[in-house]
Enzyme design. Sequence first.
Site, PDB file in Angstrom:
ATOM      1  N   HIS A  70       0.844  -1.205   0.000  1.00 42.45           N
ATOM      2  CA  HIS A  70       0.000   0.000   0.000  1.00 42.45           C
ATOM      3  C   HIS A  70       0.878   1.255   0.000  1.00 42.45           C
ATOM      4  O   HIS A  70       0.888   2.033   0.944  1.00 42.45           O
ATOM      5  CB  HIS A  70      -0.963  -0.038   1.194  1.00 42.45           C
ATOM      6  CG  HIS A  70      -1.857  -1.238   1.170  1.00 42.45           C
ATOM      7  ND1 HIS A  70      -3.209  -1.159   0.890  1.00 42.45           N
ATOM      8  CD2 HIS A  70      -1.583  -2.557   1.333  1.00 42.45           C
ATOM      9  CE1 HIS A  70      -3.729  -2.382   0.902  1.00 42.45           C
ATOM     10  NE2 HIS A  70      -2.754  -3.237   1.178  1.00 42.45           N
ATOM     11  N   HIS A  74      -2.054   3.328  -5.161  1.00 45.89           N
ATOM     12  CA  HIS A  74      -2.183   1.884  -4.963  1.00 45.89           C
ATOM     13  C   HIS A  74      -3.638   1.449  -4.882  1.00 45.89           C
ATOM     14  O   HIS A  74      -4.548   2.258  -4.776  1.00 45.89           O
ATOM     15  CB  HIS A  74      -1.394   1.426  -3.730  1.00 45.89           C
ATOM     16  CG  HIS A  74      -2.009   1.826  -2.434  1.00 45.89           C
ATOM     17  ND1 HIS A  74      -1.724   3.014  -1.817  1.00 45.89           N
ATOM     18  CD2 HIS A  74      -2.911   1.198  -1.624  1.00 45.89           C
ATOM     19  CE1 HIS A  74      -2.399   3.104  -0.682  1.00 45.89           C
ATOM     20  NE2 HIS A  74      -3.147   2.017  -0.552  1.00 45.89           N
ATOM     21  N   HIS A  80      -7.840  -6.837   2.162  1.00 46.55           N
ATOM     22  CA  HIS A  80      -7.043  -5.888   2.956  1.00 46.55           C
ATOM     23  C   HIS A  80      -7.658  -5.686   4.343  1.00 46.55           C
ATOM     24  O   HIS A  80      -6.942  -5.455   5.309  1.00 46.55           O
ATOM     25  CB  HIS A  80      -6.969  -4.558   2.195  1.00 46.55           C
ATOM     26  CG  HIS A  80      -6.272  -3.452   2.909  1.00 46.55           C
ATOM     27  ND1 HIS A  80      -5.100  -3.640   3.605  1.00 46.55           N
ATOM     28  CD2 HIS A  80      -6.565  -2.132   3.030  1.00 46.55           C
ATOM     29  CE1 HIS A  80      -4.703  -2.482   4.108  1.00 46.55           C
ATOM     30  NE2 HIS A  80      -5.590  -1.565   3.800  1.00 46.55           N
TER      31      HIS A  80
HETATM   32 MN    MN Z   1      -4.301   0.839   1.004  1.00 48.32          MN
END
Ligand code: MN
Length: 262
Positions: A70, A74, A80
């Site tokens: 990240h 990005h 995530h």
């Molecule tokens: Mn991120």
Amino acid sequence: MSSVLKQLVEELKAGRLKVVDLTQPLHPGTPVIHLPAQFEASPGFTLRTICRYDQAGPAWYWNAVAMGEHTGTHFDAPVHWITGKDRPDNTCATIPARRFIGPACVIDLVDEVAADPDFLLKPAHIERWEADHGVIASGSWVLLWTGWSKRQDPKAFLNEAEDGPHSPGLAPEAVSMLAHERDVLGVGVETIGTDAGQAAGFDPPFPCHHIMHGAGKLGLASLCHLDQLPPAGAIVIAAPLKIVDGSGSPVRVLAIVPTEAH
Ligand code: MN
């Protein structure tokens, strides 16, 4: 050949469509998010030259790069966030490639953010945009044009104070509306992450991560050049590296944009 693809090639060649690069340069000075001391930090970008037409490689030049997933401009995959960890096809390598392209709804918040760095998008701002441009179609990228990318000094970009960072983002109700009522592809922002600087204190904390990724949606951070996009009518292409089990990836984000009304 598909007439649409043929026309795409012709329009690009004639300059009636242009490609806008929404990506920040990636270099050792690229800012990374600062987390509270009890959490593991994400490393910034480093570049080590393997050889450059020298003894280590007389006719070639290449580098080895390292960074947190990240970093810089990005992509956030659903995995995530803990809320997205059990979603199907939730990693960089398994998200269907079809989802790396979608129409862009660009919401102009430049004046609001200039007046208040903690500005939050609320459902009323989305409805204001929709009154002019129509209801946000499912599968759209929603991009927050805040002007934040003009802050090239990392200090101003991160805008940290004793009570944490101050940068714009989305209120939880707006995230919920986009994820559940509009079924967007995801949200893209100019700031270091998709959530507002103060979002640790929201309910839920980090709503753009919590709600979006929990709904299997995507994120784009550290975008730039959103001022070159129309409010509606552009197409965004954002394809992360195919990192197996990847939670995100540096990404080159491109927009295909009409140069004038046709
Ligand atoms: Mn991120």
